[in-house]
Design a protein around this motif. Structure first.
Motif, PDB file in Angstrom:
ATOM      1  N   SER A  59      39.951  40.974  45.361  1.00 38.56           N
ATOM      2  CA  SER A  59      39.460  39.747  44.758  1.00 38.56           C
ATOM      3  C   SER A  59      38.274  40.067  43.870  1.00 38.56           C
ATOM      4  CB  SER A  59      39.027  38.776  45.855  1.00 38.56           C
ATOM      5  OG  SER A  59      38.096  39.421  46.703  1.00 38.56           O
ATOM      6  N   THR A  75      38.513  34.890  44.152  1.00 41.23           N
ATOM      7  CA  THR A  75      39.904  34.705  43.736  1.00 41.23           C
ATOM      8  C   THR A  75      40.790  34.473  44.953  1.00 41.23           C
ATOM      9  OG1 THR A  75      39.937  37.103  43.661  1.00 41.23           O
ATOM     10  CG2 THR A  75      40.088  35.981  41.573  1.00 41.23           C
ATOM     11  N   LEU A 109      41.924  31.034  45.482  1.00 38.23           N
ATOM     12  CA  LEU A 109      42.647  30.382  44.382  1.00 38.23           C
ATOM     13  C   LEU A 109      43.798  29.509  44.875  1.00 38.23           C
ATOM     14  CD1 LEU A 109      42.771  30.066  41.370  1.00 38.23           C
ATOM     15  CD2 LEU A 109      43.986  32.223  41.189  1.00 38.23           C
ATOM     16  N   SER A 110      44.635  30.040  45.779  1.00 44.15           N
ATOM     17  CA  SER A 110      45.777  29.252  46.246  1.00 44.15           C
ATOM     18  C   SER A 110      45.295  28.024  47.010  1.00 44.15           C
ATOM     19  CB  SER A 110      46.673  30.083  47.162  1.00 44.15           C
ATOM     20  OG  SER A 110      47.200  31.157  46.448  1.00 44.15           O
ATOM     21  N   SER A 139      50.220  38.613  47.053  1.00 36.92           N
ATOM     22  CA  SER A 139      49.317  38.112  46.019  1.00 36.92           C
ATOM     23  C   SER A 139      49.671  36.680  45.630  1.00 36.92           C
ATOM     24  CB  SER A 139      49.393  39.025  44.798  1.00 36.92           C
ATOM     25  OG  SER A 139      48.899  38.360  43.662  1.00 36.92           O
ATOM     26  N   ARG A 140      50.958  36.414  45.443  1.00 38.20           N
ATOM     27  CA  ARG A 140      51.357  35.055  45.055  1.00 38.20           C
ATOM     28  C   ARG A 140      51.071  34.070  46.179  1.00 38.20           C
ATOM     29  NH1 ARG A 140      55.471  38.202  43.015  1.00 38.20           N
ATOM     30  NH2 ARG A 140      56.893  37.755  44.723  1.00 38.20           N
ATOM     31  N   GLY A 192      46.637  34.354  46.520  1.00 39.39           N
ATOM     32  CA  GLY A 192      45.730  34.216  45.392  1.00 39.39           C
ATOM     33  C   GLY A 192      44.953  35.496  45.130  1.00 39.39           C
ATOM     34  N   PHE A 197      44.508  39.272  44.034  1.00 46.00           N
ATOM     35  CA  PHE A 197      45.373  39.970  43.101  1.00 46.00           C
ATOM     36  C   PHE A 197      45.992  41.176  43.793  1.00 46.00           C
ATOM     37  CE2 PHE A 197      41.160  41.692  41.971  1.00 46.00           C
ATOM     38  CZ  PHE A 197      41.405  43.044  42.042  1.00 46.00           C
ATOM     39  N   LEU A 238      52.963  34.189  36.795  1.00 40.67           N
ATOM     40  CA  LEU A 238      51.778  34.141  35.941  1.00 40.67           C
ATOM     41  C   LEU A 238      51.961  33.170  34.774  1.00 40.67           C
ATOM     42  CD1 LEU A 238      50.561  37.846  35.864  1.00 40.67           C
ATOM     43  CD2 LEU A 238      49.515  35.906  37.017  1.00 40.67           C
ATOM     44  N   ASN A 285      51.337  29.876  36.457  1.00 44.67           N
ATOM     45  CA  ASN A 285      49.971  29.704  36.967  1.00 44.67           C
ATOM     46  C   ASN A 285      48.991  30.508  36.125  1.00 44.67           C
ATOM     47  OD1 ASN A 285      50.468  28.196  39.644  1.00 44.67           O
ATOM     48  ND2 ASN A 285      51.920  29.886  39.651  1.00 44.67           N
ATOM     49  N   ALA A 292      45.872  32.285  37.580  1.00 47.17           N
ATOM     50  CA  ALA A 292      45.937  33.593  38.230  1.00 47.17           C
ATOM     51  C   ALA A 292      45.766  34.711  37.198  1.00 47.17           C
ATOM     52  CB  ALA A 292      47.263  33.760  38.967  1.00 47.17           C
TER      53      ALA A 292
END
Lengths: 438, 292
Positions: free
Chosen positions: A146, A277, A280-281, A342-343, A346, A348, A364, A367, A370
């Motif tokens: 992250s 990050t 993020l989700s 990662s998906r 969130g 990477f 990507l 989103n 991301a």
């Protein structure tokens, strides 16, 4: 333990009873859940998939709390002589395990696959190398990573006459926007322009991002006995935070924990926040207003530390356990699994090849937030890792918290933080930089 | 001779099961802590010496002094209001009516929630601006308070949570104590012409002496051993303002891997706790018995 098992195994063999399953190597994976979200159940189903695909290995995933708790449980298991075969460890703690001689270098396993340590670590984003490969060996495999990001409330931006598609890129722009976004009702502030998490752990990470954005480095990435707290770059960063609270009054006084920051962002009581990050989700799912994601604003340069976790292998494993652990580590860091995780989270994916897969490209496109995290990787720096990382980090955090609360000036704070940190590092320094090595 | 050994054997036999566990899980670890506190190890060397070095480092550690001071404030701040509220509740709810039974259950309710769960709940109550507390205070026109993030307020927020959590528990002991006060004493004072306050001061309070001593010891032990809310809510912050002795020990042992200092702090804490408990238990046995 092992002798008992092999005796039983030998006896089973001798009796001609060996069913196919007995040969399976049983190992444990310790895994933390550092951010909000349903990460634990996803890890469990990943391990079910691994076990189905690898009949010769049985992995039991053991949930071990947050990063700090995972480190404690790993140490306890090592002391008890029953180490897990693999641990997903906070990436900056790996150095301490190496310093204390508690983990296996991965080089022999890498070489057995016909790779060199350099080509192996080369699969991962360059910013991740220093926390995983140092002192001449590869010690860990990056698992999820992250960086801090700036999250902004686009609705608030529009209402304040700001363009949400041009979020603040510099500290000066951040101050300017935050002033316009702050809403007061008499003496009471009902909406803050900016918030950052001020609790232990998170604060140290954000302060290192600010010090780095101010041209600094926070710690010596080549030697675990040195931190750069009493420096102009850090003092400027602390002064900046102090001014946000006490001069511009766009940030609440005192400490706001990470959870309170995300809650305030969801509730529309904070217009801009810095969070990982890794959140993020969680934010994508819970944020009702329109939001955008942007780089951490810079003062002198764009720079952020990495965060996240790496897979490492404690000492004291049998050869079979090592082999099984290595299979697991390779599988978890493969482009496919890395991209999937990662998906879901969130974070990477550390493995660069994950981004060449079609499902990642689709994701990507759908989103774009991301993508910002990936782009910022070009400016990412190693994460602070020293002897006694947590205590050294806390030395700075306690002082910055005092500044946030209006009890100290930036200059006093960095001086005191440096003194405390130097004292904690002293035993290590005495044995390393101050001593001729064999 | 035989007559003497038989009851002795019986006593030992009856004590043995619990003694085994006490020795294994209480006295042995205590001895180990003392032993560890005297061991001096340093990074990068296998050499071990013995001495008071860990204690010296402990005394000069600002964080330890801060934690000890915090723990003192925390103990006084939780014990005094906790006991006063518990006593008031017990006196108010001592008549066995149906309403009182319901009220007692309500007051006792926080005791049933584990401290760690209560702390998780209060993380929402204490949220600045959005939390329950600030939401209600805003209606009264009061400004936002950063309950856990202001170093001057944070310890008091934890104290408030602890009092809320424990008052109902201490009330139980006072209720039991009140039941044990014979009614004829009250009748006698009534005949003598004492009012409500007089009866409370001259009969209730003195006869509750043993209960006070007991509750004090329990509350003291709680103030040192129950720190789930520190772990969940503040981790000892901001700037060590909510760090308590046990959390300090945890930090030294698990975050700093400084087992010597952790053991020294454990020994000091244990010694303090033992001394205070012994004094109050002794006063419990002495002097505070009244014949009716």
């Amino acid at each position: 333990m092992l002798n008992w098992k092999s005796t039983v195994a030998a006896a089973t063999l001798a009796l001609g009873l060996a069913p196919a399953a007995w040969a399976a190597t049983e190992i444990e994976l310790y895994f933390p859940v550092p951010v909000e979200g349903k990460l634990a159940s996803e890890m469990k189903s990943l391990m079910e998939r691994f076990n189905a695909e690898h009949p010769e290995i049985v992995v039991t995933p053991v949930y071990t709390g947050n990063y700090d708790e995972t480190a404690i449980k790993t140490r306890a298991a090592m002391k008890a002589g029953n180490p897990p075969a693999a641990v997903i460890m906070s990436a900056n703690f790996v150095l301490e395990y190496q310093i204390n001689n508690e983990i296996e270098p991965l080089d022999p396993l890498i070489e057995a696959e016909g790779m060199t340590p350099d080509s192996y670590i080369g699969q991962f984003w360059p910013a991740l190398h220093r926390n995983a490969a140092f002192a001449g060996h590869v010690w860990a495999a990056p698992f999820h990573n992250s960086t801090p990001l700036l999250y902004i409330n686009a609705d608030h931006f529009r209402a304040a006459g700001l363009n949400p598609d041009a979020p603040p890129a510099t500290w000066a722009e951040l101050v300017d926007a935050a002033k316009k976004l702050t809403v007061t009702d008499g003496t009471n502030t009902t909406r803050y322009g900016f918030m950052l998490p001020g609790g232990y752990d998170y604060l140290g990470w954000i302060m290192s991002a600010l010090a780095m954005s101010n041209g600094g480095e926070y710690f010596n990435p080549y030697y675990g006995g040195e931190v750069y707290y009493d420096t102009p770059s850090m003092q400027g960063a602390v002064q900046f935070v102090d001014d946000l609270v006490h001069v511009h009054k766009v940030m609440p006084e005192g400490v706001t924990e990470g959870k309170a920051v995300s809650t305030a962002f969801f509730a529309g009581q904070a217009s801009m926040v810095t969070l990982s990050t890794g959140s993020l989700s969680f934010i994508r799912e819970n944020m009702k207003d329109d939001y955008r994601v942007a780089f951490m604003p810079r003062n002198l340069r764009n720079a952020v530390p990495i965060g996240g976790a790496s897979l490492m292998m404690p000492k004291g494993l049998s050869d079979e356990e090592k082999a099984a652990s290595w299979t697991l580590i390779t599988w978890l860091t493969s482009p496919e699994i890395s991209g999937h995780w990662s998906r879901f989270t969130g974070y990477f994916a550390p493995n660069k090849a994950a981004y060449d897969l079609p499902e990642m490209k689709d994701f990507l496109t759908q989103n774009p937030d991301a993508q910002v995290a990936i782009d910022q990787l070009a400016f990412a720096q190693p994460w602070f890792a020293t002897y006694n990382t947590v205590a050294v980090r806390k030395a700075l955090e306690d002082e910055v918290q005092a500044v946030l609360s209006g009890n100290k000036t930036a200059a006093e704070a960095v001086k005191a933080a440096q003194a405390t940190a130097d004292e904690i590092l002293a035993p290590y320094v005495a044995q390393t930089a101050f001593k001729l090595q064999d | 001779m035989q007559q003497k050994t038989a009851p002795m054997m019986q006593t030992v036999g009856l004590l043995a099961p619990s003694l085994v566990f006490l020795v294994l899980f209480t006295y042995w670890p205590m001895l180990q802590s003392v032993w560890q506190s005297l061991r001096i190890e340093s990074f990068g060397s296998d050499e071990v010496t013995f001495g008071l070095g860990n204690f010296q480092r402990l005394w000069t550690d600002d964080s330890f002094q801060q934690a000890a001071l915090n723990n003192l404030v925390y103990a006084l701040g939780t014990i005094v209001p906790g006991i006063v509220i518990a006593l008031a509740l017990a006196v108010g709810l001592q008549e066995a009516t149906r309403l009182n039974a319901a009220l007692r259950a309500i007051v006792y309710f926080p005791v049933l929630i584990p401290l760690v769960a209560a702390a998780a709940l209060f993380s929402f109550v204490f949220l600045p601006g959005i939390g329950l507390l600030d939401w209600h205070l805003a209606k009264l026109g009061m400004a936002q308070i950063n309950w856990l993030g202001n170093p001057k307020v944070a310890l008091w927020s934890l104290i408030g949570l602890t009092v809320w959590k424990n008052a109902g528990y201490y009330m139980l002991f006072f209720l039991a104590g009140l039941q044990a006060i014979p009614n004829d004493l009250y009748e006698a004072t009534r005949i003598e012409g004492a009012g409500v306050i007089g009866r409370f001061r001259r009969v209730t309070l003195p006869l509750l002496g043993p209960t006070f001593a007991f509750v004090f010891v329990i509350a003291l032990i709680n103030a040192v051993t129950q720190i789930d809310h520190v772990v969940v809510l503040t981790k000892g912050g901001p700037s060590d303002s909510t760090n308590l002795l046990l959390f300090y020990i945890y930090q030294q042992a698990h975050e700093n891997l400084d087992y010597g200092k952790a053991a020294a702090a454990t020994v000091v804490t244990l010694a303090l706790l033992l001394a205070l408990s012994l004094t109050s238990l002794r006063s419990l046995e002495r002097g505070v018995h009244y014949e009716s």
